[in-house]
Design a protein around this motif. Structure first.
Motif, PDB file in Angstrom:
ATOM      1  N   PRO A   1      -2.633   5.242   2.868  1.00 35.09           N
ATOM      2  CA  PRO A   1      -2.960   4.072   3.697  1.00 35.09           C
ATOM      3  C   PRO A   1      -1.743   3.303   4.205  1.00 35.09           C
ATOM      4  O   PRO A   1      -1.743   2.819   5.338  1.00 35.09           O
ATOM      5  CB  PRO A   1      -3.815   3.219   2.757  1.00 35.09           C
ATOM      6  N   ILE A   2      -0.684   3.186   3.402  1.00 35.42           N
ATOM      7  CA  ILE A   2       0.473   2.400   3.823  1.00 35.42           C
ATOM      8  C   ILE A   2       1.145   3.005   5.053  1.00 35.42           C
ATOM      9  O   ILE A   2       1.627   2.289   5.933  1.00 35.42           O
ATOM     10  CB  ILE A   2       1.479   2.245   2.657  1.00 35.42           C
TER      11      ILE A   2
ATOM     12  N   THR B   1      -8.418  12.084   1.232  1.00 37.07           N
ATOM     13  CA  THR B   1      -8.412  11.529   2.586  1.00 37.07           C
ATOM     14  C   THR B   1      -8.580  10.009   2.512  1.00 37.07           C
ATOM     15  O   THR B   1      -8.871   9.447   1.446  1.00 37.07           O
ATOM     16  CB  THR B   1      -9.560  12.115   3.420  1.00 37.07           C
ATOM     17  N   LEU B   2      -8.415   9.370   3.643  1.00 35.16           N
ATOM     18  CA  LEU B   2      -8.636   7.920   3.696  1.00 35.16           C
ATOM     19  C   LEU B   2     -10.057   7.574   3.261  1.00 35.16           C
ATOM     20  O   LEU B   2     -10.284   6.557   2.597  1.00 35.16           O
ATOM     21  CB  LEU B   2      -8.378   7.392   5.109  1.00 35.16           C
ATOM     22  N   HIS B   3     -11.005   8.412   3.642  1.00 35.54           N
ATOM     23  CA  HIS B   3     -12.396   8.175   3.244  1.00 35.54           C
ATOM     24  C   HIS B   3     -12.531   8.167   1.727  1.00 35.54           C
ATOM     25  O   HIS B   3     -13.343   7.411   1.162  1.00 35.54           O
ATOM     26  CB  HIS B   3     -13.292   9.253   3.852  1.00 35.54           C
TER      27      HIS B   3
ATOM     28  N   LEU C   1     -10.186   4.705   0.298  1.00 33.69           N
ATOM     29  CA  LEU C   1     -10.428   3.345   0.774  1.00 33.69           C
ATOM     30  C   LEU C   1     -11.851   2.902   0.452  1.00 33.69           C
ATOM     31  O   LEU C   1     -12.781   3.720   0.446  1.00 33.69           O
ATOM     32  CB  LEU C   1     -10.225   3.256   2.290  1.00 33.69           C
ATOM     33  N   PRO C   2     -12.069   1.591   0.203  1.00 34.01           N
ATOM     34  CA  PRO C   2     -13.438   1.072   0.085  1.00 34.01           C
ATOM     35  C   PRO C   2     -14.219   1.365   1.370  1.00 34.01           C
ATOM     36  O   PRO C   2     -13.637   1.401   2.469  1.00 34.01           O
ATOM     37  CB  PRO C   2     -13.230  -0.429  -0.116  1.00 34.01           C
ATOM     38  N   ALA C   3     -15.514   1.535   1.233  1.00 37.39           N
ATOM     39  CA  ALA C   3     -16.337   1.934   2.382  1.00 37.39           C
ATOM     40  C   ALA C   3     -16.237   0.939   3.531  1.00 37.39           C
ATOM     41  O   ALA C   3     -16.177   1.338   4.711  1.00 37.39           O
ATOM     42  CB  ALA C   3     -17.791   2.090   1.940  1.00 37.39           C
TER      43      ALA C   3
END
Length: 334
Positions: free
Chosen positions: A154-155, A122-124, A127-129
């Motif tokens: 993400p893109i 997932t994005l979580h 991705l950085p927090a």
């Protein structure tokens, strides 16, 4: 050209392109905020024309821009007059990736889940927090409660978010301008020359497999898209109005986070692209193809016409500088 290149690399797969609008479902959209400034509506001419010439042969170039006001109607009498005198129209530079009908059918099973992160992430997870924390309020504002988007790369999430942000701000990609020019060209039966390059799609199955399994370095793309929506919406509206009035200087004076370059780099530098020999140096090949077509038009016609994005017309690596280096006279609009 950046938008076109990213679109091409996405369309190669073929999947959603950066230039395609993917608005959230109506029931999930947040209420539209009251605009902080008034966007220009009605008929607007846009900027004047750049003139490329050698002797009595001239190529006129109209500079397109995005985003633009949604309710603006573009009409330029100068463009219409010069198109009426033109013997040839150069279409915007691009890269083409064509897959035959039957070949496309065989690839359909491979497209399932192509926008998703590998391994169900997932994005979580990816991705950085701090970036993920910034995404949450923007998601609520522009997309709503669509939790399925959390599993996309993400893109692609950045694309959906950006399009939703433009819509709420009363802005659009500005495709109506090119549509109007194409309509005039068609009505007047002006010779049209494609200036694009064709990309090799003979190894699509492997490209799809590499893309679905591989990682993308698209955090910068996502981060800069967030920054654009956090800090640049009002400036976007100002630049859109400036284009509508033909004030190119005002556009150049307002800098902004360049998410399109970051998103393009994420695709162009990905391993699935590096694995395809025919997909290398696309940006340079596109420019070379356009400059070659422009030189041929200038040699063959008294008057020719072309459209280019402002990013291709301005700056040290512009198409105009490439023509100037070859000895052509360049005159900017007043």
């Amino acid at each position: 050209m950046r938008t076109r290149l990213l679109s091409t690399l996405c369309l190669i797969l073929p999947i959603a392109s950066w230039a395609q609008t993917e608005a959230a479902p109506a029931e999930q959209e947040a209420a539209e905020p009251i605009p902080e400034s008034i966007l220009l509506v009605g008929q607007r001419p846009g900027p004047g024309l750049w003139k490329v010439s050698k002797g009595d042969h001239t190529l006129w170039i109209f500079g397109t821009y995005s985003p633009l006001p949604q309710k603006m109607e573009w009409r330029s009498q100068q463009v219409e007059t010069i198109l009426a005198q033109s013997q040839e129209y150069l279409s915007p530079p691009s890269a083409h990736a064509q897959v035959g009908f039957w070949r496309g059918l065989t690839l359909l099973p491979s497209l399932i889940g192509v926008k998703k992160n590998p391994d169900g992430a997932t994005l979580h997870d990816v991705l950085p927090a701090d970036v993920y924390a910034r995404w949450q309020p923007l998601k609520a504002k522009y997309i709503g409660k669509d939790n399925s988007i959390e599993r996309e790369r993400p893109i692609f999430v950045a694309q959906t978010l950006y399009e939703a942000g433009l819509k709420q701000a009363g802005l659009s990609r500005g495709g109506d301008v090119l549509a109007k020019i194409n309509s005039i060209v068609k009505d007047r039966k002006i010779k049209t020359t494609s200036t694009g390059i064709k990309l090799d799609t003979s190894n699509m199955s492997q490209a799809l497999s590499d893309f679905k399994q591989g990682a993308l370095s698209d955090t910068a793309c996502f981060d800069k898209t967030l920054s654009r929506l956090e800090s640049d919406i009002e400036a976007m509206r100002t630049r859109a109005n400036a284009w509508a009035k033909g004030d190119i200087a005002a556009i150049q004076q307002l800098s902004y986070p360049d998410q399109e370059q970051a998103c393009e780099d994420a695709m162009q530098n990905a391993q699935f692209v590096k694995n395809q020999p025919g997909w290398q140096n696309v940006r340079e090949r596109i420019q070379e193809a356009w400059v070659s077509a422009a030189e041929q038009a200038l040699s063959s016609n008294t008057t020719s016409f072309a459209t280019l994005g402002l990013s291709d017309l301005l700056g040290p690596d512009s198409y105009l500088n490439a023509l100037k280096a070859k000895g052509y006279q360049i005159d900017s609009p007043e």
